[in-house]
Design an enzyme around this catalytic site. Structure first.
Site, mmCIF file in Angstrom:
data_model
loop_
_atom_site.group_PDB
_atom_site.id
_atom_site.type_symbol
_atom_site.label_atom_id
_atom_site.label_comp_id
_atom_site.label_asym_id
_atom_site.label_seq_id
_atom_site.Cartn_x
_atom_site.Cartn_y
_atom_site.Cartn_z
ATOM 1 N N CYS A 81 0.827 -1.209 0.000
ATOM 2 C CA CYS A 81 0.000 0.000 0.000
ATOM 3 C C CYS A 81 0.866 1.265 0.000
ATOM 4 C CB CYS A 81 -0.989 -0.075 1.151
ATOM 5 S SG CYS A 81 -2.433 0.952 0.843
ATOM 6 N N HIS A 172 -3.436 -4.960 1.717
ATOM 7 C CA HIS A 172 -2.760 -5.178 3.007
ATOM 8 C C HIS A 172 -2.736 -6.674 3.343
ATOM 9 C CE1 HIS A 172 -2.514 -1.059 4.866
ATOM 10 N NE2 HIS A 172 -3.309 -0.816 3.843
ATOM 11 N N GLU A 174 -1.197 -8.236 5.530
ATOM 12 C CA GLU A 174 -1.061 -8.507 6.971
ATOM 13 C C GLU A 174 -2.412 -8.487 7.687
ATOM 14 O OE1 GLU A 174 -0.617 -5.701 5.501
ATOM 15 O OE2 GLU A 174 -1.209 -4.032 6.791
#
Ligand code: GLN
Length: 198
Positions: A81, A172, A174
């Site tokens: 990002c 993202h 994560e």
């Protein structure tokens, strides 16, 4: 497999979630707050957050040249990002670019207001089943050079790519329980260690 250490640039943004995901794969993690720490890691993640803010902090804490040197040793870097904005060679309709590590042009906040954040199931190169990608005020890639491998697209826009030792995603990785995207980076790091030591 050799245990590797992956660092996450810890100046601003989604740091802790990356750390958890790295550890969930059984590898060592480190929050990078000082440039000297780069000497002790095998791969570096530039997290999501606000690219303009992270860039200011990179300059303030003397990270610019050390990150460039890290990359010049062919050590892998993963920009997620805002991190993707930071590693791109060009920014759409802007004279600014930051670390210039991958031959892509990136448009910031590219999906517009009506799509501030959303989840999409994507076909990612090398994955057998669809991958859940979470986008938050996400950028996308408007142009990619001939040596850039496109890993996935969303609504005909490139949202993840790779060139040599640099990996980028608009989304993202994560924030999902699915660690297959981080695994792509782990494989790059493991491969870089075998080529560097041999
Ligand atoms: N829009 C942000 C930027 O350009 C990126 C948003 C994010 O990292 N979630 O910095």
């Amino acid at each position: 497999m050799r245990r590797i250490t992956i660092g996450v640039l810890g100046l601003q943004g989604a740091v802790q979630e990356h750390i958890k995901q790295i550890e969930s794969l059984g590898h060592d993690s480190a929050i990078i707050k000082h440039p000297e720490q780069l000497d002790h890691i095998d791969g570096l993640i530039l997290p999501g957050g606000e690219s303009t803010v992270i860039r200011k902090l990179i300059d303030r804490y003397g990270f610019y040249e050390p990150i460039k040197q890290f990359a010049s040793k062919k050590k892998p870097i993963f920009g997620t990002c805002a991190g993707m904005v930071l590693v791109a060679n060009m920014l759409h309709e802007s004279p600014d670019s930051h670390l210039n590590l991958i031959d892509i042009c990136v448009k910031r906040n590219a999906f517009g207001r009506q799509k501030e954040s959303f989840e999409a199931m994507l076909d990612v190169k090398g994955m057998k089943t669809k991958y859940p990608a979470i986008f938050i005020r996400a950028p996308y890639i408007t142009k990619a050079g001939a040596n850039v491998e496109i890993l996935t697209t969303y609504e005909n826009h490139i949202v993840a790519a790779k060139q040599e030792h640099i990996l980028v995603s608009s989304f993202h990785p994560e924030l999902t329980g699915d660690n297959r995207f981080l695994n792509i980076f782990v494989d790059m790091v493991v491969k870089s260690l075998t080529t560097i030591t041999n």
